[in-house]
Design an enzyme around this catalytic site. Structure first.
Site, short mmCIF file in Angstrom:
data_model
loop_
_atom_site.label_atom_id
_atom_site.label_comp_id
_atom_site.label_asym_id
_atom_site.label_seq_id
_atom_site.Cartn_x
_atom_site.Cartn_y
_atom_site.Cartn_z
N LYS A 28 -0.68 5.25 4.51
CA LYS A 28 -1.74 3.71 5.34
C LYS A 28 -1.53 3.93 6.07
CE LYS A 28 -4.18 -0.59 4.98
NZ LYS A 28 -5.73 0.20 5.08
N HIS B 169 0.65 -1.16 0.18
CA HIS B 169 0.27 0.20 -0.49
C HIS B 169 0.61 1.34 0.16
CE1 HIS B 169 -3.22 -2.98 1.38
NE2 HIS B 169 -4.07 -1.93 0.92
#
Length: 239
Positions: A139, A135
């Site tokens: 995040k 990610h």
């Protein structure tokens, strides 16, 4: 449908765009600067709230909506330890609730395939499983909620596994998860079953955030007028 958006970051903006394109109205937007607007007067005409906020704010946001009788679609991750509190409130509320670590239709197909494959792999103990998730660096939670959902799906179907661990802290009977944070990657999840003779891989790679937003709006359309707790399995007809 009259929708409240709770959390107005990148996901909130995309959800707004998709909801309006599908003929819905955004009745109110609640963000960090106007959190006091989450009240009975401002929400009296709201059909469903779509909540993508932060792990610290999610419990209060969702609980407040349900106590007002407003159904909630929540995509915030990193707060599942408090989920039982929301389920208790929902059981006495005239509203519906659905939470998913990932509302993407493609990811929910991945969940389904992951569960089915894990059931079959229970018969073939020469294979061991691992999960990798990639990610963007913004995040906050790691592993991702989607990776944890994949691990839970494996655990439910495969008797050799009792939980998960980080990849660098491998433990017997645990599913190793490797979280990677780099650049602005929307999200990639890889489930690998490996043996001495071959490898089986399930992989989902998001190209952008529109899939997550579309799934959240579809979930809101599904729970409007309903009561109780639902999952994306019901939304997509997997049950």
């Amino acid at each position: 449908m009259n929708i409240a958006l709770i959390g107005y970051g990148r996901m909130g903006h995309i959800i707004e765009e998709i909801a309006v394109a599908r003929g819905h109205r955004i009745g109110i937007i609640v963000d960090i600067d106007n959190s006091n607007d989450l009240n009975r007067e401002k929400f009296k005409d709201i059909d469903v709230a779509i909540e993508f906020s932060s792990p610290k704010a999610a419990l209060e946001n969702v609980s407040s909506c349900l106590k007002l009788g407003v159904s909630v679609v929540s995509g915030t991750t990193g707060w599942l330890k408090d989920m039982h509190k929301v389920l208790d409130i929902c059981s006495t509320s005239n509203a519906a609730f659905i939470h998913s670590a990932n509302f993407s239709i493609g990811v929910n197909l991945l969940f389904h395939l992951n569960s089915e494959l894990s059931k079959q792999m229970n018969r073939y103990r020469e294979y061991t499983v691992s999960i990798e998730e990639i990610h963007h660096t913004r995040k906050l939670d790691a592993p991702s909620g989607t990776a944890l959902s994949l691990a839970e799906g494996i655990k439910q179907q495969h008797s050799a596994y009792t939980g998960w661990c980080f990849d660098n802290e491998r433990s017997e009977n645990k599913i190793p998860i490797k979280p990677v944070r780099e650049g602005m990657v929307p999200g990639t999840h890889i489930v690998t079953w490996d043996s001495d003779i071959d490898t089986i891989t399930l992989r989902h790679e998001a190209k952008n955030r529109r899939g997550f937003a579309m799934g959240a709006v579809i979930a809101a359309e599904f729970i409007k007028g309903k009561t109780g707790v639902f999952t994306m399995k019901e939304v997509l007809g997997f049950t």
